[in-house]
Write a protein that holds these residues in place. Structure first.
Motif, PDB file in Angstrom:
ATOM      1  N   GLU A  55       0.698  -1.216  -0.024  1.00  0.00           N
ATOM      2  CA  GLU A  55      -0.268  -0.086  -0.081  1.00  0.00           C
ATOM      3  C   GLU A  55       0.888   1.207   0.063  1.00  0.00           C
ATOM      4  OE1 GLU A  55      -3.894  -0.430   2.306  1.00  0.00           O
ATOM      5  OE2 GLU A  55      -2.140  -1.646   3.625  1.00  0.00           O
ATOM      6  N   TRP A  79       5.756   2.958   1.388  1.00  0.00           N
ATOM      7  CA  TRP A  79       4.840   1.915   0.930  1.00  0.00           C
ATOM      8  C   TRP A  79       5.063   0.917   2.244  1.00  0.00           C
ATOM      9  CZ3 TRP A  79       7.418   4.928  -2.462  1.00  0.00           C
ATOM     10  CH2 TRP A  79       6.645   5.140  -3.742  1.00  0.00           C
ATOM     11  N   ASN A  81       3.827  -3.341   3.211  1.00  0.00           N
ATOM     12  CA  ASN A  81       3.466  -4.711   3.028  1.00  0.00           C
ATOM     13  C   ASN A  81       3.278  -5.504   4.214  1.00  0.00           C
ATOM     14  OD1 ASN A  81       2.879  -7.276   2.165  1.00  0.00           O
ATOM     15  ND2 ASN A  81       4.490  -7.284   0.624  1.00  0.00           N
TER      16      ASN A  81
END
Length: 505
Positions: A55, A79, A81
């Motif tokens: 994301e 990001w 995960n």
């Protein structure tokens, strides 16, 4: 460097001094994401399952960490995960971005960091470097706006993010320690993060990390030549002959546009030295990125293509055929590789100018022609690079560039780093190993551990495991996992433990 060291995301110029490396990494990332989408339900060696898609988020970052009166901020991308994470006890593995755009692919399988996260139930986080990708403080890269771009600011960015993220996710860093991972320039950042802020990360993996700043980086070409000679002495000699013919043509300074057109450059390049650099960059690219283990993507055997072109007939024409072939294979042009593109301050041109600024103000890494047995044109010398620095950034001079590069080595310790719990991994074929730590030094801590992986090139260990991995690479990955286990338990590996390895050069 301008060729950019692939965020080694799986592959960040950096470390190469050319746009070709940057564009290669961009296409690697695109292919990697496509392959992951297609294969997400598949299987991979060393990964228990395919990761969920990382994301993307942003957070407010300070523009200047060293001036309390400066209140401006910018949005920095990161990001996350969570696919493997044990939220109660799992550690955090941080992937550090570098001199190019980052994406969630950096922390999705396949890749060594995803394999390690699956093994240790870790949360995966990737932070993009300021001035690259989406993390842009300004809408223009003029010289005044570039002053906040440095490795020092980048390390402070990570420290600031660490505090923010721990609070947001309610992570107790004492019980859920962080480990940093980076390749190429981000590999250096990973090592320096552990050096400067050992409270932030318990250990660091620094793959293909050029921790020694050097202006006249002629050793790069020497490693390229040696790697080619080890493959085929006839190939190396043929390249030298072809390049001498190009040099003679450039020296004659007649009908140069005809020469440029043979290489697919036409009118996109005017400076003969910049043109010679395009050729040198293509040849060195054949060694630095001769292998690619990204699934679903054509595996480049660029060295083989280069040698098959020039060995049979060492001429300008055969060298031009290789350069043109590489442009087609990479979807690039001579204009993309023109070093003088860094004079354009538009942010739309991407990473070229910011990375060259860091090269001029911190690292050098200028890939120059050695005095003997050079494969590149003697035109590509240190003066040409320094002149380009002063032309691109009018606050710099030859003396200030020299002083700034020396200050970097003084700040971080060069190859005599005084940190602890750092693994330095380098490929035996990688030209950047010349500026990394590849052997033990009595000055260093016993927990600064250098390895050279036989038969691999730039950031080779950061790719996902495959059945074709060599014995040296497999051994390195096993030891890396053991290091992580000890770091997570607040332990330290020493050189005595490491000498059981049989894969060191």
């Amino acid at each position: 460097m301008k060729s950019f060291v692939f965020l080694c995301v799986l592959a960040s110029v950096a470390l190469v001094n050319a746009d070709l490396g940057r564009l290669y990494r961009q296409r690697e990332m695109e292919a990697l994401e496509l392959a992951k989408e297609k294969l997400r339900s598949g299987n991979m060696i060393g990964v228990t399952r395919w990761s969920e898609k990382a994301e993307h988020f942003e957070f407010k970052q300070r523009l200047d960490h060293f001036n309390a009166a400066e209140s401006r901020t910018f949005q920095q991308s990161y990001w996350v995960n969570r696919a493997y994470w044990d939220q109660a006890t799992g550690p955090v593995f941080l992937y550090i971005g570098g001199e190019g755009p980052l994406s969630g692919a950096a922390i999705e399988a396949p890749g060594e960091i995803a394999e390690l996260a699956a093994q240790y139930k870790a949360l995966l986080v990737a932070v993009e470097h300021r001035y690259y990708g989406q993390s842009l403080p300004f809408a223009d890269f003029n010289t005044e706006n570039m002053q906040y771009l440095s490795s020092m600011q980048a390390l402070e960015d990570i420290k600031s993010f660490w505090s923010f993220f721990n609070e947001q996710e309610k992570i107790d860093a004492e019980k859920q320690p962080w480990i940093s991972v980076g390749g190429s320039y981000p590999g250096s950042l990973s090592a320096w993060l552990r050096l400067k802020y050992p409270n932030v990360v318990s250990g660091a993996l620094a793959s293909s990390a050029p921790v020694h700043a050097k202006a006249d980086f002629f050793e790069y070409d020497q490693v390229v030549r040696q790697s080619l000679e080890d493959f085929s002495s006839q190939c190396a000699g043929s390249i030298k002959t072809s390049m001498q013919l190009v040099d003679a043509y450039l020296s004659a300074a007649q009908n140069l546009e005809s020469l440029y057109s043979q290489f697919g450059c036409g009118k996109s390049i005017e400076d003969p030295t910049a043109f010679a650099y395009v050729i040198a960059d293509a040849v060195s690219f054949a060694i630095q990125y001769t292998q690619s283990s990204t699934p679903g993507k054509f595996t480049y055997k660029i060295r083989d293509q280069l040698c098959s072109n020039v060995t049979a007939s060492p001429t300008i024409e055969t060298l031009a055929q290789f350069v043109s072939w590489l442009h087609v294979a990479m979807g690039t042009t001579c204009k993309d590789q023109n070093m003088e593109s860094i004079l354009d301050t538009s942010v739309s041109l991407g990473a070229a100018r910011p990375w060259f600024y860091q090269s001029c103000t911190e690292f050098g890494y200028f890939q120059t022609a050695p005095k003997e047995n050079s494969l590149r044109s003697s035109r590509v010398d240190l003066k040409w690079h320094i002149d380009l620095c002063t032309k691109a950034f009018n606050t710099l001079s030859a003396d200030s560039i020299t002083a700034l590069i020396a200050a970097t080595n003084s700040r971080y310790g060069s190859t005599h780093i005084h940190g602890s719990n750092i693994v330095f991994s380098n490929g035996s074929l990688d030209p950047w190993k010349s500026l990394s730590i590849t052997s033990y030094s009595d000055v260093m801590s016993k927990t600064v551990l250098p390895y050279v992986i036989k038969g691999t090139s730039h950031c080779g260990d950061l790719h996902g495991s495959t059945s074709s991995d060599g014995e040296s690479l497999v051994a390195l990955r096993k030891l890396t996992a053991q290091h992580f286990a000890l770091w997570l338990n607040k332990g330290e590996h020493t050189r005595e433990f490491e000498r059981t390895g049989t894969f060191l050069q």
